[in-house]
Structures are given as structure tokens and as C-alpha cells.
Write an enzyme that holds these catalytic residues in place. Structure first.
Site, PDB file in Angstrom:
ATOM      1  N   CYS A 130      63.466 126.394  50.648  1.00  0.00           N
ATOM      2  CA  CYS A 130      63.175 124.971  50.393  1.00  0.00           C
ATOM      3  C   CYS A 130      63.099 124.820  48.878  1.00  0.00           C
ATOM      4  O   CYS A 130      62.030 124.644  48.309  1.00  0.00           O
ATOM      5  CB  CYS A 130      61.862 124.562  51.055  1.00  0.00           C
ATOM      6  SG  CYS A 130      61.860 124.744  52.851  1.00  0.00           S
ATOM      7  N   ALA A 131      64.237 124.901  48.223  1.00  0.00           N
ATOM      8  CA  ALA A 131      64.292 125.231  46.803  1.00  0.00           C
ATOM      9  C   ALA A 131      64.062 124.058  45.852  1.00  0.00           C
ATOM     10  O   ALA A 131      63.480 124.238  44.784  1.00  0.00           O
ATOM     11  CB  ALA A 131      65.641 125.872  46.486  1.00  0.00           C
ATOM     12  N   PRO A 179      62.760 120.974  43.675  1.00  0.00           N
ATOM     13  CA  PRO A 179      63.655 120.753  42.536  1.00  0.00           C
ATOM     14  C   PRO A 179      63.937 121.990  41.692  1.00  0.00           C
ATOM     15  O   PRO A 179      64.558 121.861  40.647  1.00  0.00           O
ATOM     16  CB  PRO A 179      62.902 119.704  41.715  1.00  0.00           C
ATOM     17  CG  PRO A 179      61.457 120.005  41.968  1.00  0.00           C
ATOM     18  CD  PRO A 179      61.379 120.504  43.392  1.00  0.00           C
ATOM     19  N   GLY A 188      61.769 124.769  40.534  1.00  0.00           N
ATOM     20  CA  GLY A 188      60.829 125.500  39.673  1.00  0.00           C
ATOM     21  C   GLY A 188      60.726 126.968  40.031  1.00  0.00           C
ATOM     22  O   GLY A 188      60.799 127.848  39.168  1.00  0.00           O
ATOM     23  N   ASP A 211      68.442 123.542  50.291  1.00  0.00           N
ATOM     24  CA  ASP A 211      67.648 122.346  50.540  1.00  0.00           C
ATOM     25  C   ASP A 211      68.519 121.388  51.336  1.00  0.00           C
ATOM     26  O   ASP A 211      69.742 121.368  51.161  1.00  0.00           O
ATOM     27  CB  ASP A 211      67.196 121.698  49.232  1.00  0.00           C
ATOM     28  CG  ASP A 211      65.956 120.835  49.431  1.00  0.00           C
ATOM     29  OD1 ASP A 211      64.851 121.318  49.144  1.00  0.00           O
ATOM     30  OD2 ASP A 211      66.106 119.679  49.879  1.00  0.00           O
ATOM     31  N   ASP A 215      58.682 128.112  50.569  1.00  0.00           N
ATOM     32  CA  ASP A 215      57.663 127.228  49.995  1.00  0.00           C
ATOM     33  C   ASP A 215      57.803 125.895  50.728  1.00  0.00           C
ATOM     34  O   ASP A 215      58.588 125.041  50.342  1.00  0.00           O
ATOM     35  CB  ASP A 215      57.913 127.085  48.495  1.00  0.00           C
ATOM     36  CG  ASP A 215      56.923 126.152  47.827  1.00  0.00           C
ATOM     37  OD1 ASP A 215      55.779 126.060  48.299  1.00  0.00           O
ATOM     38  OD2 ASP A 215      57.302 125.496  46.837  1.00  0.00           O
ATOM     39  N   CYS A 223      51.193 124.218  48.860  1.00  0.00           N
ATOM     40  CA  CYS A 223      50.244 123.724  47.846  1.00  0.00           C
ATOM     41  C   CYS A 223      49.204 122.840  48.536  1.00  0.00           C
ATOM     42  O   CYS A 223      48.816 121.807  48.013  1.00  0.00           O
ATOM     43  CB  CYS A 223      50.969 122.969  46.737  1.00  0.00           C
ATOM     44  SG  CYS A 223      51.902 121.524  47.294  1.00  0.00           S
TER      45      CYS A 223
END
Length: 446
Positions: free
Chosen positions: A261-262, A264, A266, A285, A329, A382
Site C-alpha cells: 500500500c505504497a 504516496p 514515504g 497501490d 502499511d 498509524c
């Protein structure tokens, strides 16, 4: 010329109609011509009024005969702006906060109610000279939710995990103005070189313990993208907690890595830095527009090892059994980053968390097929919600006995973080960074 408070009012009108706070703010700022001080004031008023919405509504409920939700929507926004300045902006004199808010009411169709606005704000100011005017519920969840402006369900999730005292500390932390962290690109520069370049333009920064590429910017910075080294690809903006994720993954030169799930990008670009840009990174993505942002970052930083795939990572059959390591992620509720996203606390609900946890389970199940025998998968969020964190991993491990937590990787990342039950949890009020959850899983040989 329109002033900062009038422009803040315009932005808040958009937010209350459903726009994201950062998008609404950006849209209004692009059309405005404001000094740096006025831009800062406008930004503070917009984010602060959104963040403190529940507290400001509670004050209106107490001080006015008509409840906040029954006020005309635009008048409610004006009252929010006035009360926010009186309660949370100590540097703004009471008279300035009151008079500018009354002027705002007159200029925006509420001339007949300007006396009401003046009276309500002056009543708050008089009461505040003696004690806090805000009346709080007796029970803990309602008290913390009203005082710190969070929905009850978030407070409940946190008190069940951390207890009342730590939840209050967490709520306070989440209402701070967020810091800006950057990650230097060691293939082009060093921490010392970037720090010195920033200092030459009057921007101070400091390294962060245990995170070798991180610098935290201190004080005012001006436009971030105009700082030395940005266009040259010396550094990229990334919170320190997010930098830990790629260190946990521990990619090695020459390996094949999938960032599932790359966008944007970072973490994708961080992986390339840690590999010395040697190997192959598949950045996946399902949204092509978000991948274009990733491709811009790749070009600016100058990497050759990254290729993008527009696809749903639940079904990446073309990459089956190809990866030495996979980073997942996942999309999440973001309860660890509520200080950065002023309106997220009002957008997320228990229903949206249920939907996200279902997606997270499906993504985890899907990407396991990409990992070679003996390979590694890092799962990260997160958020600070067990339904999206511990529960996902426990359910997955119960169904997949050929996967195990890789405890040794967690131990290598230092002792500052909560590492209970094989999970690394960054708690904002303890570590002064965004809230994150991550774990490292290894696939045993079939």
C-alpha cells in the site's frame, strides 16, 4: 483586502460542508495574499476551531439559550472562532478577540445578532477571570471528551487500553500543533550537512534518538519545499514513527521487496535508501493518482530500484512467491495521527473502524502469498485501536501456523518503545512522535 479571520471563516464553512480541513485551508490560502503572520493565524484558527469543536459547542450550550446545533450554521462557526481565541490563544487580547468576532458577525449577515455575539463572548471572558467557565460531566469518558474535544468512543477505546491518566496525557498531546520531521537521503547527503544548510537560512533542527536519518525542525520554517536541499533530493518529509517501519522491515541490497500500500511513497523511498538503491522494489497501490505522487518523489530523490503497479494488493497474482520482504502499511483510522488531521476525530466512527478492520484482514491474507518461504512481512498502522492492530495479527496467526512473530527484529530497534506480546507500539505521549503499531512476521519453510 480580506483579513485572516474572514478567510478562516470561509475555510471553516467549507469544512462544515464536508471538505477536509487541510484541503479547505489550502484552497482559501491559494486565493489570498496574506503576510506570514496572518497565514499562521489563519491556519491556527482553522485547525484549532475544528480540533476543539466539541469543547466550543459545550461552551455555546452553556452560555446561550439556544444550543449550538440549533444556532444558524454560519453563526456557530463565528462563535467557535471567538471562543477559540479567548480560550486557547493567550497572546490575543480579549478585546481584540471579541471586537474582531463581532465585526465578523456584522460582515457575514448577522448584524442583528452582533449584540448577542458580543454578550456571549464577554460573558465567557468575565467568568474566565474567576475560574474555568467550562462545566464538565462527572463521568470520566464524558469529562475527558468534553474537556479535550474528542468523541466518547475514541476516549473509551483509549481508556480501556491505557487507563484514565494516560488517556488524558494522550488527549493533551493530540491537541498540540504537530512537529515536522524529515528523513535525510544518505545516498546524497548527511544529517550534519542538512542541519548546517538549514541553519544557514535560520531554521534550527535536531536529530532524534534511535532514528538514524531523522531531523526534527524547530520553530518557524516558512515554506518547507523552499528549504535547502528539497529540490536536490537531499531529504523528504516523514514523521519519525513512520521511519521506524522501514527499519523494522530491514531490507537488504539486492533483495526483492513489495510495498503493498505504497502511495504516496514515504516508506517506499526509505526502503530504497536502506538498500542503497540496489535490488527491486515493487510499489503497489490501487489509485493511479496517488502513485503519480510517489513517482514524483522517486524522481526528486533519484532512485532507480522502484517500479509501480496500479492494482489492488488483495490480488497481486503476478508477484506471488517473489518477495524476500513485504511491507503492508494498511489504510487505517489514523487514531495515532489525530494532531496532524484536525477533522479526523470527527470523520472516523466505530462503523468505519469495522470496515477498515475487514479490509486490513483481507489485505494481510492477500499479501502473504507474495512472500517467499523464509521471507518476512511487516504489518503497520498509524492507529491506536486494538481492532486494527493486535486483533488483526492474533486472528491471522491463529489461522496461519506457518507464520510466526520475529521477536529479534523488535529487540534490535531499541528499548524506548512498548514491545509487549511481540508488537512495537509508539505511544505519542511517551515517545513524542506519531502513534504507530507494527510487527514483523516470518514465513516458515513449507
Amino acid at each position: 483586502m480580506l483579513n485572516a479571520r474572514q478567510l478562516a471563516f470561509f475555510a471553516l464553512k467549507e469544512v462544515h460542508k464536508g471538505a477536509y480541513a487541510d484541503v479547505a485551508l489550502d484552497r482559501v490560502l491559494k486565493k489570498a495574499s496574506l503576510s506570514d503572520n496572518d497565514r499562521r493565524l489563519m491556519t491556527e484558527l482553522v485547525y484549532g476551531s475544528v480540533r476543539r469543536q466539541r469543547t466550543l459547542d459545550a461552551l455555546i450550550d452553556q452560555l446561550a439559550t439556544k444550543k449550538s446545533h440549533k444556532q444558524p450554521p454560519d453563526l456557530r462557526i463565528i462563535l467557535h472562532l471567538g471562543l477559540y481565541q479567548l480560550r486557547y490563544q493567550a497572546k490575543i487580547p480579549t478585546s481584540a478577540a471579541v471586537n474582531t468576532t463581532v465585526a465578523l458577525a456584522k460582515d457575514n449577515g448577522f448584524k442583528g445578532l452582533s449584540g448577542f455575539v458580543n454578550g456571549l463572548l464577554r460573558q465567557y471572558a468575565r467568568l474566565a477571570e474567576k475560574e474555568d467557565p467550562l462545566q464538565l460531566p462527572q463521568e470520566t469518558i464524558g469529562r475527558l471528551g468534553t474537556l479535550h474535544s474528542f468523541p466518547d468512543w475514541i476516549v473509551k477505546v483509549w481508556t480501556e487500553q491505557f487507563g484514565d491518566l494516560e488517556t488524558e496525557q494522550l488527549c493533551r498531546w493530540m491537541n498540540q500543533t504537530p512537529t515536522i520531521d524529515i528523513r535525510i537521503n544518505p545516498l546524497k547527503t548527511s544529517l550534519e550537512e542538512v542541519k548546517a544548510a538549514f541553519q544557514s537560512v535560520g531554521v534550527l533542527s535536531q536529530p532524534l534518538i534511535d532514528i538514524p536519518q531523522a531531523l526534527r525542525l524547530m520553530g518557524r520554517t516558512g515554506s518547507i519545499q523552499k528549504l535547502p536541499g528539497f529540490q536536490e533530493g537531499w531529504w523528504t518529509i516523514q514523521d519519525a514513527s513512520a521511519q521506524l517501519v522501514s527499519h523494522l522491515l530491514d531490507p537488504q541490497p539486492g533483495e526483492v521487496i513489495v510495498d503493498a500500500c505504497a502511495a504516496p511513497g514515504g516508506k517506499t523511498t526509505h526502503i530504497a535508501e536502506l538498500m542503497g538503491d540496489r535490488g527491486k522494489i515493487w510499489a503497489c497501490d490501487r489509485t493511479a493518482s496517488r502513485l503519480r505522487k510517489l513517482q514524483e518523489n522517486v524522481r526528486r530523490l533519484g532512485f532507480k530500484s522502484i517500479e509501480t503497479i496500479t492494482a489492488d494488493s488483495r490480488n497481486l497474482t503476478q508477484l506471488e512467491n517473489s518477495a524476500d520482504r513485504v511491507l503492508l502499511d494498511v489504510p487505517c483510522s489514523g487514531l495515532g495521527t489525530l494532531h496532524r488531521h484536525a477533522d479526523a476525530r470527527w470523520r472516523q466512527t466505530p462503523i468505519s473502524v469495522n470496515e477498515l478492520s475487514q479490509l486490513q484482514q483481507e489485505l494481510l491474507s492477500g499479501v502473504t502469498t507474495l512472500v517467499k518461504d523464509g521471507g518476512v512481512l511487516v504489518y503497520a498502522t498509524c492507529t491506536l485501536h486494538p481492532q486494527e492492530n493486535e486483533n488483526i495479527i492474533e486472528t491471522f496467526l491463529a489461522k496461519n501456523p506457518n507464520w510466526k512473530i520475529e521477536y529479534s527484529r523488535l529487540e534490535e530497534l531499541g528499548t524506548r518503545y512498548n514491545k509487549s506480546q511481540g508488537y512495537l507500539k509508539v505511544l505519542p505521549h511517551e515517545n513524542n512522535m506519531d502513534g504507530f503499531f507494527m510487527t514483523c512476521l516470518r514465513k516458515s519453510n513449507s
